[in-house]
Design a protein around this motif. Structure first.
Motif, short mmCIF file in Angstrom:
data_model
loop_
_atom_site.label_atom_id
_atom_site.label_comp_id
_atom_site.label_asym_id
_atom_site.label_seq_id
_atom_site.Cartn_x
_atom_site.Cartn_y
_atom_site.Cartn_z
N UNK A 1 0.84 -1.20 0.00
CA UNK A 1 0.00 0.00 0.00
C UNK A 1 0.87 1.25 0.00
N UNK A 2 0.38 2.33 -0.59
CA UNK A 2 1.15 3.58 -0.65
C UNK A 2 0.73 4.56 0.44
N UNK A 3 -0.30 4.21 1.19
CA UNK A 3 -0.72 5.06 2.30
C UNK A 3 -1.31 4.18 3.40
N UNK A 4 -1.64 4.79 4.51
CA UNK A 4 -2.20 4.05 5.64
C UNK A 4 -1.11 3.40 6.47
N UNK A 5 -1.54 2.48 7.32
CA UNK A 5 -0.65 1.90 8.32
C UNK A 5 -0.94 0.41 8.47
N UNK A 6 0.08 -0.34 8.78
CA UNK A 6 -0.07 -1.77 9.03
C UNK A 6 0.02 -1.98 10.54
N UNK A 7 -1.01 -2.67 11.08
CA UNK A 7 -1.09 -2.91 12.52
C UNK A 7 -1.33 -4.41 12.74
N UNK A 8 -0.55 -5.00 13.64
CA UNK A 8 -0.73 -6.42 13.96
C UNK A 8 -2.03 -6.59 14.74
N UNK A 9 -2.64 -7.76 14.56
CA UNK A 9 -3.91 -8.04 15.23
C UNK A 9 -3.74 -8.50 16.67
N UNK A 10 -2.83 -9.43 16.89
CA UNK A 10 -2.81 -10.09 18.19
C UNK A 10 -1.42 -10.66 18.46
N UNK B 1 -3.90 -0.81 21.97
CA UNK B 1 -4.83 -1.79 22.54
C UNK B 1 -4.28 -3.20 22.42
N UNK B 2 -3.55 -3.45 21.36
CA UNK B 2 -3.02 -4.80 21.09
C UNK B 2 -1.61 -4.98 21.64
N UNK B 3 -1.15 -3.99 22.42
CA UNK B 3 0.17 -4.04 23.07
C UNK B 3 1.33 -4.21 22.07
N UNK B 4 1.20 -3.51 20.95
CA UNK B 4 2.25 -3.53 19.93
C UNK B 4 3.33 -2.52 20.29
N UNK B 5 4.55 -2.78 19.88
CA UNK B 5 5.66 -1.85 20.10
C UNK B 5 5.63 -0.75 19.04
N UNK B 6 5.15 -1.11 17.83
CA UNK B 6 5.17 -0.16 16.72
C UNK B 6 4.14 -0.55 15.68
N UNK B 7 3.83 0.40 14.81
CA UNK B 7 3.01 0.16 13.62
C UNK B 7 3.88 0.53 12.42
N UNK B 8 3.44 0.17 11.22
CA UNK B 8 4.22 0.47 10.02
C UNK B 8 3.52 1.56 9.22
N UNK B 9 4.24 2.62 8.91
CA UNK B 9 3.75 3.72 8.09
C UNK B 9 4.05 3.36 6.63
N UNK B 10 2.99 3.08 5.87
CA UNK B 10 3.17 2.62 4.48
C UNK B 10 3.73 3.70 3.56
N UNK B 11 3.30 4.94 3.75
CA UNK B 11 3.75 6.02 2.87
C UNK B 11 5.23 6.32 3.07
N UNK B 12 5.65 6.43 4.32
CA UNK B 12 7.04 6.80 4.62
C UNK B 12 7.95 5.60 4.81
N UNK B 13 7.38 4.42 4.74
CA UNK B 13 8.13 3.16 4.87
C UNK B 13 9.02 3.16 6.12
N UNK B 14 8.35 3.39 7.27
CA UNK B 14 9.07 3.40 8.53
C UNK B 14 8.17 3.01 9.70
N UNK B 15 8.83 2.55 10.76
CA UNK B 15 8.10 2.20 11.96
C UNK B 15 7.71 3.47 12.71
N UNK B 16 6.55 3.40 13.34
CA UNK B 16 6.14 4.45 14.27
C UNK B 16 5.98 3.74 15.61
#
Length: 115
Positions: free
Chosen positions: A25-34, A98-113
């Protein structure tokens, strides 16, 4: 080592559709479920990547989401999880927390947040 395993190691991570095709994807964010569904193999056990991908492909199909894979060189592990694509940063950060993740993935900037 198959082509997909080589690509994962080269890119240091990838998001895949349930059919194990690269999802870019070129925008949005990737977030793990569980985090309970997260798994890993040792970085030297590349022969086990394919088996893990099949397992996570089935999970992603059932949950209607994606397969996330990333290489943690410091830990010498390749991690696998199920993820979703979220359009809004605030929604992605909320879901990640909520899912106790350390980071999410920023699809546009290709980096962890980091959360």
């Amino acid at each position: 080592m198959n082509e997909l395993s080589a690509l994962i190691l080269k890119q240091k991570g990838i998001t895949l559709t349930p059919e194990l095709k690269e999802f870019i994807p070129t925008d949005g964010y990737i977030v793990a479920l569980d985090r309970d569904k997260e798994d890993f193999v040792g970085i030297k056990n590349v022969d086990k990547i394919e088996k893990k991908l099949k397992k996570f492909s089935m999970l992603a199909t059932t949950l209607k989401c994606y397969v996330g894979v990333w290489v943690a060189e410091k830990e010498q592990r390749i991690y696998f999880d199920v993820t979703e694509h979220v359009e809004s940063l605030s929604d992605a950060l909320y879901k990640g927390a909520q899912r106790k993740q350390k980071a999410i993935w920023d699809c546009k900037n290709k980096e962890e947040i980091f959360i």
